[in-house]
Design an enzyme around this catalytic site. Sequence first.
Site, PDB file in Angstrom:
ATOM      1  N   HIS A  52      -9.730   1.199   4.644  1.00 33.54           N
ATOM      2  CA  HIS A  52      -8.266   1.144   5.404  1.00 33.54           C
ATOM      3  C   HIS A  52      -8.634   2.090   6.609  1.00 33.54           C
ATOM      4  CE1 HIS A  52      -4.359   2.699   6.498  1.00 33.54           C
ATOM      5  NE2 HIS A  52      -3.920   1.453   5.864  1.00 33.54           N
ATOM      6  N   SER A  96       3.316  -2.386  10.314  1.00 31.90           N
ATOM      7  CA  SER A  96       4.707  -2.179  10.544  1.00 31.90           C
ATOM      8  C   SER A  96       5.596  -3.691  10.164  1.00 31.90           C
ATOM      9  CB  SER A  96       5.104  -1.617  12.008  1.00 31.90           C
ATOM     10  OG  SER A  96       4.695  -0.464  12.238  1.00 31.90           O
ATOM     11  N   ASN A 146       0.784  -1.120   0.040  1.00 26.00           N
ATOM     12  CA  ASN A 146       0.066  -0.056   0.124  1.00 26.00           C
ATOM     13  C   ASN A 146       0.809   1.139   0.012  1.00 26.00           C
ATOM     14  OD1 ASN A 146      -1.947   1.965   0.707  1.00 26.00           O
ATOM     15  ND2 ASN A 146      -2.237   1.412   2.572  1.00 26.00           N
ATOM     16  N   TRP A 147       1.050   1.772  -1.118  1.00 27.24           N
ATOM     17  CA  TRP A 147       2.004   3.042  -1.387  1.00 27.24           C
ATOM     18  C   TRP A 147       1.295   4.303  -0.654  1.00 27.24           C
ATOM     19  CZ3 TRP A 147       3.966   2.210  -7.036  1.00 27.24           C
ATOM     20  CH2 TRP A 147       4.558   0.943  -6.974  1.00 27.24           C
ATOM     21  N   LYS A 148       0.222   4.374  -0.065  1.00 26.10           N
ATOM     22  CA  LYS A 148      -0.647   5.403   0.386  1.00 26.10           C
ATOM     23  C   LYS A 148      -0.239   6.894  -0.512  1.00 26.10           C
ATOM     24  CE  LYS A 148      -0.128   3.157   4.865  1.00 26.10           C
ATOM     25  NZ  LYS A 148      -0.162   3.452   6.264  1.00 26.10           N
ATOM     26  N   GLU A 176      -7.040   4.677   7.700  1.00 26.07           N
ATOM     27  CA  GLU A 176      -6.967   5.974   7.508  1.00 26.07           C
ATOM     28  C   GLU A 176      -8.176   6.705   6.901  1.00 26.07           C
ATOM     29  OE1 GLU A 176      -3.154   5.653   5.577  1.00 26.07           O
ATOM     30  OE2 GLU A 176      -2.174   4.975   7.236  1.00 26.07           O
ATOM     31  N   GLY A 199       2.868  -1.132   4.253  1.00 22.90           N
ATOM     32  CA  GLY A 199       2.904   0.401   3.927  1.00 22.90           C
ATOM     33  C   GLY A 199       4.228   0.700   3.716  1.00 22.90           C
ATOM     34  N   GLY A 200       5.003   1.417   4.784  1.00 17.88           N
ATOM     35  CA  GLY A 200       6.191   1.920   4.583  1.00 17.88           C
ATOM     36  C   GLY A 200       7.136   1.178   3.921  1.00 17.88           C
ATOM     37  N   GLU A 258      -5.508  -5.131  10.564  1.00 19.78           N
ATOM     38  CA  GLU A 258      -4.608  -4.044  10.647  1.00 19.78           C
ATOM     39  C   GLU A 258      -4.558  -3.126  11.940  1.00 19.78           C
ATOM     40  OE1 GLU A 258      -2.470  -2.775   6.741  1.00 19.78           O
ATOM     41  OE2 GLU A 258      -4.417  -1.591   6.736  1.00 19.78           O
ATOM     42  N   GLY A 275       2.336   2.399  10.752  1.00 20.85           N
ATOM     43  CA  GLY A 275       3.255   3.388  10.556  1.00 20.85           C
ATOM     44  C   GLY A 275       3.977   3.733  11.962  1.00 20.85           C
TER      45      GLY A 275
HETATM   46  P1  PGA Z   1       2.694   0.233   7.706  1.00 23.00           P
HETATM   47  O1  PGA Z   1       1.231   0.317   7.073  1.00 23.00           O
HETATM   48  O2  PGA Z   1       3.111  -1.105   7.059  1.00 23.00           O
HETATM   49  O3  PGA Z   1       3.528   1.388   7.337  1.00 23.00           O
HETATM   50  O4  PGA Z   1       2.549   0.050   9.131  1.00 23.00           O
HETATM   51  C1  PGA Z   1       0.505  -0.689   6.912  1.00 23.00           C
HETATM   52  C2  PGA Z   1      -1.008  -0.261   6.319  1.00 23.00           C
HETATM   53  O5  PGA Z   1      -1.315   0.747   6.662  1.00 23.00           O
HETATM   54  O6  PGA Z   1      -1.445  -0.681   5.167  1.00 23.00           O
END
Ligand code: PGA
Length: 251
Positions: free
Chosen positions: A95, A212, A9-11, A97, A233-234, A167, A173
Site C-alpha cells: 500500500h 476516494s 481497507n480500514w487502515k 502508505e 478506504g474512508g 491506487e 484520502g
Molecule cells: P480512500 O483510500 O478510499 O480513503 O481514498 C483508499 C486506500 O488507501 O486504499
Amino acid sequence: MRRPMVAGNWKMHGTRASVAELIEGLANLALPNGVDVAVFPSNLHISLVVDCLEGQSIAVGAQNSAHEAGQGALTGEISPTQLADAGCRLVLVGHSERRQIMGESNKVLSRKFAAAQESGLTPVLCIGETLEQRQAGKTLEVVGQQLDSIIEELGIDAFVNAVIAYEPVWAIGTGLTASPEQAQEVHAAIRAQLAEENSEVAQGVRLLYGGSVKAANAVELFGMPDIDGGLIGGASLNADEFGAIVRAAGN
Ligand code: PGA
C-alpha cells in the site's frame, strides 16, 4: 468473466466497540452474490472480525505481513502464516502508505508477496503514482516498474492467484478521484504488461481501483472494462456506504 471484488481497507481505524458496530452493520447488509467482498481490519482486530463474520460471505484480510512465512525471531512482525492461521485469506502488499511512510521497497515487497502466497494467502498488490510523477507524465512508467519488480522476481505465474489494486497516491484520502477514463487507461496498461508475459494470466487477474471511491462514483468507475472492483478506504468505515459500493460492483 472476472468476478468483481470490493475490499475495505480500514487502515489504523477502529476500537473494539466501533469495529463491533461496523461488523454488525456489514452483517445486516443485503450484498449481491456475484461480488467477492473483503475487509482489512487492523491486526489487533482481525480475530474479532473473523469471529463475528463467521458464516458470512465476507473474507478477512490483513493490511501488511512479514517478508517471511512461518514463525521465528522477528520482534513486532506478524507472518502471513500466522495471519492464515487466524482466519485471514488475503493480505495487502505495498500500500502506498507503507511504500512512502514506512519506506518499503519493491525488493522487500516481492518477498512479502511470495511469503503471502507460500502461506496460502492471496496478495493484493497495490501500485500507483504520486501527483508529481503524474504531472511529469511518468504514470505508466512508475506503475510499470512496480509491477515489473514482482514479475522479475517471482515470474508471471505469481499473478494466477493474486489481485492488483491501482491506487493513484494523489487520490487516496484526498477526495480527488481519478476519472473513469484516467483509471481505465492505467488498468489497460497493467493488463497489457501482464499479457506480454501470458495473456491468460492477464485476462484472469482482477484489477481493483482505489482512491476516494464512494457510492456516488463507484458505478462509473466499475463500468470501465478493465476495472474489476475497488479497494476502499474512508468509505469502507461506513457499512451502508460500503454496501452501496459493493452493490455498484454487482451491476
Ligand atoms: P480512500 O483510500 O478510499 O480513503 O481514498 C483508499 C486506500 O488507501 O486504499
